[in-house]
Design an enzyme around this catalytic site. Structure first.
Site, PDB file in Angstrom:
ATOM      1  N   ASP A   1       0.867  -1.184   0.000  1.00  0.00           N
ATOM      2  CA  ASP A   1       0.000   0.000   0.000  1.00  0.00           C
ATOM      3  C   ASP A   1       0.902   1.232   0.000  1.00  0.00           C
ATOM      4  OD1 ASP A   1      -2.296   1.668   0.272  1.00  0.00           O
ATOM      5  OD2 ASP A   1      -2.006   1.774   2.435  1.00  0.00           O
TER       6      ASP A   1
ATOM      7  N   TYR B   1      -0.431   8.593  -2.235  1.00  0.00           N
ATOM      8  CA  TYR B   1      -0.425   8.383  -3.690  1.00  0.00           C
ATOM      9  C   TYR B   1      -1.567   9.166  -4.356  1.00  0.00           C
ATOM     10  CZ  TYR B   1       2.621   4.116  -3.570  1.00  0.00           C
ATOM     11  OH  TYR B   1       3.645   3.227  -3.425  1.00  0.00           O
ATOM     12  N   GLY B   2      -2.600   9.454  -3.556  1.00  0.00           N
ATOM     13  CA  GLY B   2      -3.868   9.961  -4.089  1.00  0.00           C
ATOM     14  C   GLY B   2      -3.792  11.179  -4.989  1.00  0.00           C
TER      15      GLY B   2
ATOM     16  N   ASN C   1      -6.558   1.244  -3.147  1.00  0.00           N
ATOM     17  CA  ASN C   1      -7.518   1.532  -4.234  1.00  0.00           C
ATOM     18  C   ASN C   1      -6.883   2.403  -5.307  1.00  0.00           C
ATOM     19  OD1 ASN C   1     -10.599   0.878  -3.198  1.00  0.00           O
ATOM     20  ND2 ASN C   1      -9.195   1.270  -1.520  1.00  0.00           N
ATOM     21  N   THR C   2      -6.057   3.355  -4.876  1.00  0.00           N
ATOM     22  CA  THR C   2      -5.443   4.287  -5.828  1.00  0.00           C
ATOM     23  C   THR C   2      -4.495   3.540  -6.770  1.00  0.00           C
ATOM     24  OG1 THR C   2      -5.531   5.892  -4.026  1.00  0.00           O
ATOM     25  CG2 THR C   2      -4.260   6.509  -5.963  1.00  0.00           C
TER      26      THR C   2
ATOM     27  N   GLU D   1      -1.189   8.742   8.399  1.00  0.00           N
ATOM     28  CA  GLU D   1       0.245   8.438   8.322  1.00  0.00           C
ATOM     29  C   GLU D   1       1.035   9.139   9.440  1.00  0.00           C
ATOM     30  OE1 GLU D   1       1.976   6.340   6.256  1.00  0.00           O
ATOM     31  OE2 GLU D   1       0.075   5.635   5.461  1.00  0.00           O
TER      32      GLU D   1
ATOM     33  N   CYS E   1     -10.823   3.690   0.114  1.00  0.00           N
ATOM     34  CA  CYS E   1      -9.382   3.838   0.389  1.00  0.00           C
ATOM     35  C   CYS E   1      -9.100   2.944   1.592  1.00  0.00           C
ATOM     36  CB  CYS E   1      -9.074   5.300   0.716  1.00  0.00           C
ATOM     37  SG  CYS E   1      -7.398   5.564   1.347  1.00  0.00           S
ATOM     38  N   THR E   2      -8.014   2.197   1.527  1.00  0.00           N
ATOM     39  CA  THR E   2      -7.778   1.199   2.579  1.00  0.00           C
ATOM     40  C   THR E   2      -7.349   1.831   3.913  1.00  0.00           C
ATOM     41  OG1 THR E   2      -5.527   0.850   1.726  1.00  0.00           O
ATOM     42  CG2 THR E   2      -7.246  -0.655   0.965  1.00  0.00           C
TER      43      THR E   2
HETATM   44  N1  DGL Z   1      -4.586   3.318   0.962  1.00  0.00           N
HETATM   45  C1  DGL Z   1      -4.553   4.062  -0.262  1.00  0.00           C
HETATM   46  C2  DGL Z   1      -5.823   3.800  -1.066  1.00  0.00           C
HETATM   47  O1  DGL Z   1      -6.459   2.824  -0.857  1.00  0.00           O
HETATM   48  C3  DGL Z   1      -4.287   5.476   0.049  1.00  0.00           C
HETATM   49  C4  DGL Z   1      -3.938   6.280  -1.162  1.00  0.00           C
HETATM   50  C5  DGL Z   1      -3.052   7.443  -0.903  1.00  0.00           C
HETATM   51  O2  DGL Z   1      -1.913   7.211  -0.497  1.00  0.00           O
HETATM   52  O3  DGL Z   1      -3.471   8.576  -1.159  1.00  0.00           O
HETATM   53  O4  DGL Z   1      -6.211   4.529  -1.933  1.00  0.00           O
END
Ligand code: DGL
Length: 259
Positions: free
Chosen positions: A10, A42-43, A74-75, A151, A183-184
């Site tokens: 992730d 990552y979003g 998810n991203t 985070e 989002c996880t």
């Molecule tokens: N856990 C990521 C998701 O499911 C977070 C994405 C991110 O880092 O913005 O989208």
């Protein structure tokens, strides 16, 4: 082959919500988890950046001998999984917002979806939404800032409450009866969300479905670990070790690794 670990990655600590579901369903499997917290979130990144980071994580998990990779983000799934499937000779399980069950069950004909910008703007997300949202109002909301707070270990904070109040307001006004967590990281917000949402609103995330899918794919390809001992769970982060340990309730060791 079957004693090899399942790899999970992730953008950070959020995918541990998926790890926990996998561990509960497949306790005998060994797992290796990568939290790319150094590069989180990552979003807001471009598709190309998300693909490059996902490739980097995949290469490390393959190098560590994994037999299957769960993209617990998810991203990363919505932006990169088709590229990963083309580039690597290993099976991938992805995670996507659970639009379908929410759209099929809503009584108020309004559902909310909270996810990252990267997920909500992806082609894969649009395809799924178009398929299931006929006659239903889908209130999409980018969860700007949420991942960063988690985070930083500030899941249960005043800042988080303020953000969530803002994001939920239009959904509550539209009378949603389902809130999809896309989002996880977000399952860790469920206690806060339950305090803020009207009682009739149900919250869905895709963690259990991913665990079931992981089991089904391992079975189908004869890759299940049939040992009777509980599997090892290894965790690597390129970010804050203490935040990662906390999110795992102190049950596991976490190693710092730059990757
Ligand atoms: N856990 C990521 C998701 O499911 C977070 C994405 C991110 O880092 O913005 O989208």
């Amino acid at each position: 082959m079957s004693i090899q670990p399942i790899g999970i990655f992730d953008s950070g600590v959020g995918g541990t919500s998926v790890f926990k579901e996998i561990k509960a369903l497949l306790p005998h499997e060994h797992t290796i988890y990568l939290a790319d917290s150094f590069n989180a979130p990552y979003g807001g990144k471009s598709k190309k950046e998300i693909i490059d980071l996902s490739v980097k994580n995949t290469e490390l998990l393959i190098q560590k001998g994994c037999k299957l990779i769960v993209v617990a983000c998810n991203t990363a799934t919505t932006n990169a999984i088709s590229v990963l499937r083309d580039a690597f000779d290993i099976r991938f399980i992805g995670i996507e917002p659970a639009i379908k069950p929410a759209a099929l069950s809503t009584q108020t004909k309004a559902i909310g979806i909270l996810a990252t910008k990267g997920t909500l703007s992806s082609e894969l997300f649009h395809k799924t939404t178009d398929l299931y949202s006929h006659g239903i109002k889908v209130i999409e909301q980018v969860g700007e800032g949420i991942v960063s707070l988690i985070e930083e270990g500030k899941t249960d904070s005043e800042d988080m409450t303020v953000l969530l109040q803002t994001y939920l307001k239009p959904m509550i006004a539209a009378d949603i009866d389902y809130l999809v967590l896309g989002c996880t990281h977000y399952p860790y917000l469920i206690p806060l969300l339950l305090e803020m949402l009207p009682n009739h609103v149900k919250i869905i995330d895709s963690g259990q479905a991913v665990a079931r899918q992981t089991k089904a794919v391992l079975e189908q390809h004869h890759l299940l670990n049939t040992q009777t001992l509980i599997g090892n769970s290894q965790f690597y982060t390129n970010g804050n070790v203490d935040v990662m340990k906390d999110i795992l309730d102190g049950h596991y060791d976490v190693e710092h690794l730059m990757f």
